[in-house]
Scaffold this active site. Structure first.
Site, PDB file in Angstrom:
ATOM      1  N   PHE A 131       0.483  -0.808   0.528  1.00 33.66           N
ATOM      2  CA  PHE A 131       0.273   0.434   0.414  1.00 33.66           C
ATOM      3  C   PHE A 131       0.767   1.137   0.194  1.00 33.66           C
ATOM      4  CE2 PHE A 131      -3.064   3.269   2.642  1.00 33.66           C
ATOM      5  CZ  PHE A 131      -4.046   2.496   2.087  1.00 33.66           C
ATOM      6  N   ARG A 160      10.708 -13.347  39.661  1.00 42.46           N
ATOM      7  CA  ARG A 160      12.190 -12.545  40.754  1.00 42.46           C
ATOM      8  C   ARG A 160      12.550 -12.301  42.206  1.00 42.46           C
ATOM      9  NH1 ARG A 160      17.033 -11.488  39.939  1.00 42.46           N
ATOM     10  NH2 ARG A 160      18.093  -9.268  40.213  1.00 42.46           N
ATOM     11  N   GLU A 215       0.627   4.227   9.933  1.00 39.45           N
ATOM     12  CA  GLU A 215      -1.162   4.718   9.321  1.00 39.45           C
ATOM     13  C   GLU A 215      -1.713   5.686  10.071  1.00 39.45           C
ATOM     14  OE1 GLU A 215      -3.180   1.322   8.731  1.00 39.45           O
ATOM     15  OE2 GLU A 215      -1.642  -0.328   7.660  1.00 39.45           O
ATOM     16  N   SER A 260       0.245   9.994  15.761  1.00 44.08           N
ATOM     17  CA  SER A 260      -0.873  10.478  16.672  1.00 44.08           C
ATOM     18  C   SER A 260      -1.280  11.485  17.094  1.00 44.08           C
ATOM     19  CB  SER A 260       0.215  10.313  18.323  1.00 44.08           C
ATOM     20  OG  SER A 260       0.398   8.589  19.075  1.00 44.08           O
TER      21      SER A 260
HETATM   22  C1  LIG Z   1       7.525   0.677  10.334  1.00 42.42           C
HETATM   23  C2  LIG Z   1       7.026   2.044   9.185  1.00 42.42           C
HETATM   24  C3  LIG Z   1       6.026   1.290   8.145  1.00 42.42           C
HETATM   25  C4  LIG Z   1       5.281   2.201   7.370  1.00 42.42           C
HETATM   26  N1  LIG Z   1       4.847   1.206   6.009  1.00 42.42           N
HETATM   27  C5  LIG Z   1       4.348   2.307   5.416  1.00 42.42           C
HETATM   28  C6  LIG Z   1       3.468   1.773   3.872  1.00 42.42           C
HETATM   29  O1  LIG Z   1       3.439   0.402   3.757  1.00 42.42           O
HETATM   30  N2  LIG Z   1       3.005   2.337   3.130  1.00 42.42           N
HETATM   31  C7  LIG Z   1       2.967   3.983   2.842  1.00 42.42           C
HETATM   32  O2  LIG Z   1       2.209   4.775   2.811  1.00 42.42           O
HETATM   33  N3  LIG Z   1       3.641   4.116   4.278  1.00 42.42           N
HETATM   34  C8  LIG Z   1       3.817   3.955   5.407  1.00 42.42           C
HETATM   35  N4  LIG Z   1       4.704   4.253   6.452  1.00 42.42           N
HETATM   36  C9  LIG Z   1       4.755   5.918   6.213  1.00 42.42           C
HETATM   37  C10 LIG Z   1       3.914   6.435   7.439  1.00 42.42           C
HETATM   38  O3  LIG Z   1       2.619   5.734   7.033  1.00 42.42           O
HETATM   39  C11 LIG Z   1       4.849   7.748   7.913  1.00 42.42           C
HETATM   40  O4  LIG Z   1       5.660   7.699   8.326  1.00 42.42           O
HETATM   41  C12 LIG Z   1       3.567   8.419   8.183  1.00 42.42           C
HETATM   42  O5  LIG Z   1       1.791   8.644   8.136  1.00 42.42           O
HETATM   43  C13 LIG Z   1       4.154  10.593   8.450  1.00 42.42           C
HETATM   44  O6  LIG Z   1       4.310  10.508   7.799  1.00 42.42           O
HETATM   45  P1  LIG Z   1       5.897  10.864   7.634  1.00 42.42           P
HETATM   46  O7  LIG Z   1       7.073  10.238   8.064  1.00 42.42           O
HETATM   47  O8  LIG Z   1       6.380  12.059   6.320  1.00 42.42           O
HETATM   48  O9  LIG Z   1       6.621  11.918   8.889  1.00 42.42           O
HETATM   49  P2  LIG Z   1       5.493  13.665   8.523  1.00 42.42           P
HETATM   50  O10 LIG Z   1       4.482  14.059   7.728  1.00 42.42           O
HETATM   51  O11 LIG Z   1       6.797  14.233   7.852  1.00 42.42           O
HETATM   52  O12 LIG Z   1       5.361  14.095  10.326  1.00 42.42           O
HETATM   53  C14 LIG Z   1       6.430  14.631  11.279  1.00 42.42           C
HETATM   54  C15 LIG Z   1       6.281  15.310  12.178  1.00 42.42           C
HETATM   55  O13 LIG Z   1       5.445  15.821  12.173  1.00 42.42           O
HETATM   56  C16 LIG Z   1       4.374  15.820  12.800  1.00 42.42           C
HETATM   57  N5  LIG Z   1       3.373  16.040  12.255  1.00 42.42           N
HETATM   58  C17 LIG Z   1       2.819  16.901  10.948  1.00 42.42           C
HETATM   59  N6  LIG Z   1       1.961  17.576  10.407  1.00 42.42           N
HETATM   60  C18 LIG Z   1       1.262  18.259  11.280  1.00 42.42           C
HETATM   61  C19 LIG Z   1      -0.027  19.122  11.792  1.00 42.42           C
HETATM   62  N7  LIG Z   1      -0.603  19.210  11.233  1.00 42.42           N
HETATM   63  N8  LIG Z   1      -0.237  18.846  13.403  1.00 42.42           N
HETATM   64  C20 LIG Z   1       0.789  18.115  14.261  1.00 42.42           C
HETATM   65  N9  LIG Z   1       1.724  17.577  13.760  1.00 42.42           N
HETATM   66  C21 LIG Z   1       1.933  17.184  12.375  1.00 42.42           C
HETATM   67  C22 LIG Z   1       4.203  14.859  12.443  1.00 42.42           C
HETATM   68  O14 LIG Z   1       2.720  13.921  13.770  1.00 42.42           O
HETATM   69  C23 LIG Z   1       5.398  13.746  13.138  1.00 42.42           C
HETATM   70  O15 LIG Z   1       5.246  13.404  14.255  1.00 42.42           O
HETATM   71  C24 LIG Z   1       5.551   3.465   6.961  1.00 42.42           C
HETATM   72  C25 LIG Z   1       5.845   3.952   8.470  1.00 42.42           C
HETATM   73  C26 LIG Z   1       6.596   2.949   9.048  1.00 42.42           C
HETATM   74  C27 LIG Z   1       7.758   4.124  10.361  1.00 42.42           C
END
Ligand SMILES: Cc1cc2nc3c(=O)[nH]c(=O)nc-3n(C[C@H](O)[C@H](O)[C@H](O)COP(=O)(O)OP(=O)(O)OC[C@H]3O[C@@H](n4cnc5c(N)ncnc54)[C@H](O)[C@@H]3O)c2cc1C
Length: 381
Positions: free
Chosen positions: A122, A270, A365, A368
Site C-alpha cells: 500500500f 524474581r 498509518e 498520533s
Molecule cells: C515501520 C513503518 C512502516 C510504514 N509502512 C508504510 C506503508 O506500507 N505505506 C505507506 O504509504 N507508508 C508507510 N509508512 C509511513 C508512515 O505512514 C508515515 O511515516 C507517517 O504517515 C508519517 O509521515 P512522515 O514520516 O512523512 O512524517 P511527517 O508527516 O513529516 O511528520 C513529522 C512530524 O510532524 C508532525 N506533524 C505533521 N503535520 C502535522 C500537523 N498538521 N499538526 C501536528 N503535527 C504534525 C507528525 O505528527 C510527526 O510527528 C510506514 C512507516 C513506518 C515507520
C-alpha cells in the site's frame, strides 16, 4: 449491550492464539535478530485462512467480520508485532479492492489476496509527503490507453517480499479547475516494466516487516488498472486507512499484552529482599495499571470494529482506538522493561524487543498528531 463474542469469533481467536504460540513465538526472536524472512509462517497463516477472514466467500475469503479479523491481528501481534503489521498492510490493499474495485479487479486480485496465495503493499507516503498526503508528487498521466507512472514512494511495507504481487499506489493525474491535484489510485502488479523496488530500510526493530522504497520510471499500466472513481483516489485511500487504524490499535494491544504477560511471569519469579517482587506494591500496582490499559485498548478497537461490521460510522472510534492503543503500548513497554530491571535492557529478554517495536505504532498509518486532527475534526461535525 452485549460484550460476548460469537462462537465463530471465539474460534478464530483460539485458532490464532494456538498458531501464534506454537509457530510464531518460537521464531520471533531469531527473525528479529537475523532479519531472515519467515515465508513459511506466512504460508501457514494463509493455509489457516487468516488473510481472508473478513472477505466474502465468493472472492476466496472466509465470510467473517472485522471483529474476528482484529482479534486475529491482536493474537499474531502478541507473538510478533511485525507480522501483525504485515497482515494489516495486505488487508488494507485487499479491502480497498473489495470496496472500490470493479468485478474484474475483485476476481483477479482480491481472490488471490484473500486466499493468502499472495500478499500486497500500500504506497501513499513519499519523501516530501507523509502526514500531508494531499501533497504527493508521484504522477500517473494518461497516454492513449495507458497510464504512465513516474515518481517515488517511501516506507512501503511488504513490497520487498517475494510473495508480494501487487501494490496499491496513489498518484496525481493533473489539476482540477480550482488548481487542486486530481488524485487517483492504481493497482500496480509487481514486475511491471518501469517499476523498481529500491533499498530496504534499516529499521530499529520490527524486522519481520520489510519496508522499502519504490521507484516508478515511465511505468505503463493498462487503463483499467485505476481503482475506483477518477479523482476519488485520496478519499478512497483515507477511508481505507480508517480500517487500518483499527488494526494498528489491535497490533498495539497484542504487543502490550505480550509486555504484560512477560512482566507478570517475571515479577512472580524474581526475588529481591527475600520475596518475589510481585509482592511489592510498587510492582503490583504497575501491573494493575498495565492490565487496565490493555483492556481499555482492546475494548476500544473491538468497538470500532463492531461499528464497522454493523455499517455504522466509526471514524472517531478508529482514530481514538489507534491513538490510545499506540500511546498506551509505548508506556506499557517501558513499564515492562522497568519491571525486569537491568535484565529488561538486555537483548535476550523479549521485553527489550517489545520496547523498540512499540514506538512504531504511533507513526504507522497516521501519527498520533494526525489522529488528534481527525478526532478534533469529528468533534466539530
Ligand atoms: C515501520 C513503518 C512502516 C510504514 N509502512 C508504510 C506503508 O506500507 N505505506 C505507506 O504509504 N507508508 C508507510 N509508512 C509511513 C508512515 O505512514 C508515515 O511515516 C507517517 O504517515 C508519517 O509521515 P512522515 O514520516 O512523512 O512524517 P511527517 O508527516 O513529516 O511528520 C513529522 C512530524 O510532524 C508532525 N506533524 C505533521 N503535520 C502535522 C500537523 N498538521 N499538526 C501536528 N503535527 C504534525 C507528525 O505528527 C510527526 O510527528 C510506514 C512507516 C513506518 C515507520
Amino acid at each position: 449491550m452485549d460484550f460476548a463474542l460469537s462462537e465463530e469469533q471465539k474460534m478464530i481467536r483460539a485458532m490464532c492464539r494456538e498458531f501464534a504460540d506454537e509457530v510464531i513465538a518460537p521464531r520471533a526472536e531469531e527473525v528479529e535478530s537475523t532479519g531472515n524472512y519467515p515465508y513459511l509462517i506466512i504460508r501457514q497463516m494463509a493455509d489457516l485462512g487468516i488473510m481472508g477472514i473478513p472477505f466474502p466467500e465468493e472472492y476466496g475469503g472466509g465470510g467473517g467480520d472485522w471483529v474476528g479479523m482484529n482479534l486475529c491481528v491482536e493474537e499474531i501481534s502478541r507473538r510478533d508485532a511485525g507480522l501483525g503489521i504485515m497482515l494489516d498492510v495486505t488487508l488494507l490493499a485487499a479491502h480497498e479492492i473489495e470496496v472500490f474495485g470493479s468485478e474484474d479487479q475483485k476476481r483477479k486480485w482480491l481472490t488471490s489476496l484473500a486466499g493468502g496465495k499472495e500478499i500486497a503493499a500500500f504506497a501513499l507516503t513519499e519523501p516530501d509527503a507523509g502526514s500531508d498526503a494531499a501533497s504527493i508528487r508521484c504522477t500517473a498521466l494518461l497516454d492513449g490507453d495507458e497510464w504512465v507512472i513516474n515518481g517515488s514512494k517511501q516506507f512501503v511495507s511488504n513490497i520487498g517480499l517475494d510473495n508480494c504481487s501487487i501494490v496499491v499506489v496513489v498518484a496525481v493525474s493533473g489539476k482540477n479547475k480550482q488548481g487542486k491535484s486530481i488524485i487517483n489510485t492504481f493497482i500496480v502488479p509487481k514486475g511491471t516494466p518501469g517499476f523498481t523496488v529500491g533499498t530496504q530500510y534499516d529499521k530499529i526493530s520490527l524486522h519481520s516487516l520489510t519496508t522499502n522504497e519504490l521507484i516508478f520510471e515511465d511505468c505503463r499500466l493498462p487503463r483499467d488498472h485505476i481503482l475506483g472513481g477518477e479523482g476519488r483516489g485520496l478519499a478512497q485511500h483515507l477511508a481505507t486507512l480508517q480500517t487500518g487504524r483499527i488494526s494498528i490499535a489491535a497490533c498495539s494491544v497484542g504487543l502490550a499484552q505480550a509486555c504484560l504477560d512477560e512482566s507478570l511471569s517475571y515479577a512472580k519469579q524474581r526475588v529481591q529482599f527475600g520475596r518475589p517482587i510481585i509482592n511489592f506494591q510498587g510492582v503490583s500496582f504497575k501491573l494493575a495499571d498495565m492490565a487496565t490499559a490493555v483492556e481499555l485498548g482492546r475494548l476500544m478497537y473491538l468497538k470500532a470494529a463492531w461499528l464497522k461490521d454493523n455499517n455504522l460510522p466509526y471514524t472517531f472510534e478508529a482514530s481514538a482506538a489507534k491513538l490510545y492503543a499506540s500511546e498506551m503500548v509505548e508506556k506499557v513497554a517501558s513499564d515492562a522493561v522497568q519491571i525486569h530491571g537491568g535484565y529488561g535492557y538486555m537483548s535476550e529478554y523479549a521485553v527489550s524487543r517489545y520496547y523498540k517495536q512499540a514506538k512504531a505504532m504511533q507513526i504507522i498509518e497516521g501519527t498520533s498528531e494526525v489522529q488528534r486532527i481527525v478526532i478534533a475534526r469529528s468533534l466539530q461535525t
